[in-house]
Scaffold this motif. Structure first.
Motif, PDB file in Angstrom:
ATOM      1  N   THR A 261       0.835  -1.199   0.000  1.00 38.20           N
ATOM      2  CA  THR A 261       0.000   0.000   0.000  1.00 38.20           C
ATOM      3  C   THR A 261       0.870   1.250   0.000  1.00 38.20           C
ATOM      4  OG1 THR A 261      -1.655  -1.190   1.293  1.00 38.20           O
ATOM      5  CG2 THR A 261      -1.848   1.215   1.255  1.00 38.20           C
TER       6      THR A 261
ATOM      7  N   SER B   4       0.382   5.809  -0.056  1.00 31.86           N
ATOM      8  CA  SER B   4      -0.591   6.880   0.182  1.00 31.86           C
ATOM      9  C   SER B   4      -0.076   8.190  -0.386  1.00 31.86           C
ATOM     10  CB  SER B   4      -0.865   7.036   1.682  1.00 31.86           C
ATOM     11  OG  SER B   4       0.307   7.421   2.369  1.00 31.86           O
TER      12      SER B   4
ATOM     13  N   ILE C 237      -3.772   3.470  -1.783  1.00 31.70           N
ATOM     14  CA  ILE C 237      -3.949   2.463  -2.832  1.00 31.70           C
ATOM     15  C   ILE C 237      -3.198   1.214  -2.405  1.00 31.70           C
ATOM     16  CG2 ILE C 237      -3.487   1.822  -5.234  1.00 31.70           C
ATOM     17  CD1 ILE C 237      -5.534   4.038  -5.151  1.00 31.70           C
TER      18      ILE C 237
ATOM     19  N   ILE D  93      -5.942  -3.123  -7.948  1.00 27.05           N
ATOM     20  CA  ILE D  93      -5.767  -2.179  -6.846  1.00 27.05           C
ATOM     21  C   ILE D  93      -7.065  -2.022  -6.070  1.00 27.05           C
ATOM     22  CG2 ILE D  93      -3.913  -0.855  -7.937  1.00 27.05           C
ATOM     23  CD1 ILE D  93      -6.096   1.310  -8.556  1.00 27.05           C
ATOM     24  N   ARG D  94      -6.911  -1.563  -4.834  1.00 22.65           N
ATOM     25  CA  ARG D  94      -8.040  -1.198  -3.980  1.00 22.65           C
ATOM     26  C   ARG D  94      -7.769   0.214  -3.475  1.00 22.65           C
ATOM     27  NH1 ARG D  94      -8.583  -2.877   2.105  1.00 22.65           N
ATOM     28  NH2 ARG D  94     -10.689  -2.234   2.593  1.00 22.65           N
ATOM     29  N   LYS D  95      -8.748   1.081  -3.595  1.00 25.73           N
ATOM     30  CA  LYS D  95      -8.588   2.473  -3.182  1.00 25.73           C
ATOM     31  C   LYS D  95      -9.384   2.738  -1.914  1.00 25.73           C
ATOM     32  CE  LYS D  95      -9.683   7.166  -4.769  1.00 25.73           C
ATOM     33  NZ  LYS D  95     -10.237   7.966  -5.873  1.00 25.73           N
TER      34      LYS D  95
ATOM     35  N   ALA E 278       1.466   0.744  -6.658  1.00 24.34           N
ATOM     36  CA  ALA E 278       0.408   1.476  -5.944  1.00 24.34           C
ATOM     37  C   ALA E 278       0.648   2.978  -6.021  1.00 24.34           C
ATOM     38  CB  ALA E 278       0.336   1.018  -4.483  1.00 24.34           C
TER      39      ALA E 278
ATOM     40  N   TYR F 247      -0.937   5.025  -8.800  1.00 23.58           N
ATOM     41  CA  TYR F 247      -2.368   5.305  -8.704  1.00 23.58           C
ATOM     42  C   TYR F 247      -2.704   6.336  -7.632  1.00 23.58           C
ATOM     43  CZ  TYR F 247      -2.786   1.433 -11.914  1.00 23.58           C
ATOM     44  OH  TYR F 247      -2.650   0.644 -13.012  1.00 23.58           O
ATOM     45  N   THR F 248      -1.828   6.540  -6.648  1.00 26.27           N
ATOM     46  CA  THR F 248      -2.132   7.536  -5.618  1.00 26.27           C
ATOM     47  C   THR F 248      -2.067   8.941  -6.187  1.00 26.27           C
ATOM     48  OG1 THR F 248       0.160   7.735  -4.834  1.00 26.27           O
ATOM     49  CG2 THR F 248      -1.247   6.098  -3.731  1.00 26.27           C
TER      50      THR F 248
ATOM     51  N   ALA G 180      -5.318   9.771  -8.112  1.00 24.11           N
ATOM     52  CA  ALA G 180      -6.564   9.413  -7.451  1.00 24.11           C
ATOM     53  C   ALA G 180      -7.064  10.488  -6.500  1.00 24.11           C
ATOM     54  CB  ALA G 180      -6.352   8.103  -6.677  1.00 24.11           C
TER      55      ALA G 180
END
Length: 164
Positions: A28, A30, A40, A56-58, A155, A158-159, A162
């Motif tokens: 993960t 951030s 993420i 991924i998980r947000k 990850a 994507y942070t 996002a």
């Protein structure tokens, strides 16, 4: 996707080439944005040298989390949460795929990637032992920078986009 769908995709990926060298990696990262902090978690199944499948998980916290220890701790907690979903039964389902191929070199491991480093100039170095110990107690092989690429690269990508 639900966790069951993610797990199903992981098994499907592993069954394509059951004699592979599989690494299940969860990590993960951030990013603090103007009005929130985005976390993420990447879940990656890699057949070393032969490809990977990832998702991924947000999670969004509706405030700026400015304390580094709090953010690193929550990153580790979110990784732990996903890792804990891989119950003994689910781990055994993955191991059973590679088990008949052990003598042909098949392998399987589970890693927890933490976006921290122990370098002298790294602000997170004072948290390394705490976070590493947390993952070790779960039976997961902890990885920190520069080997924590699921957290620090996958990850992280994507942070940034996002936010907000």
């Amino acid at each position: 996707m639900s966790f069951e769908q993610v797990f199903s995709r992981i098994l499907k990926f592993m069954r394509i080439k059951p004699c592979g060298n599989y690494r299940l990696m969860v990590g993960t990262d951030s990013q603090v944005h103007a009005k929130c902090t985005v976390f993420i978690t990447g879940v990656v199944i890699q057949n070393t040298g032969k490809g990977a499948w990832a998702c991924i998980r947000k999670v969004t916290v509706p405030r700026k989390m400015l304390h580094l220890h709090e953010r690193i701790s929550l990153e580790t907690s979110l990784t732990e949460e996903i890792v804990s979903m891989f119950t003994e039964r689910k781990k055994n389902d993955m191991i059973e795929i590679v088990l008949p191929y052990l003598y042909q070199g098949a392998t399987f491991s589970i890693e927890g990637h933490i976006d921290i480093g122990s370098g002298q100039r790294n602000k997170t170095r004072e948290f390394v032992q705490e976070m590493v110990t947390r993952l070790e107690t779960m039976g997961v092989e902890p990885k920190i920078k520069p080997n924590a690429f699921v957290a620090s690269n996958y990850a992280n990508r994507y942070t940034k986009k996002a936010g907000g």
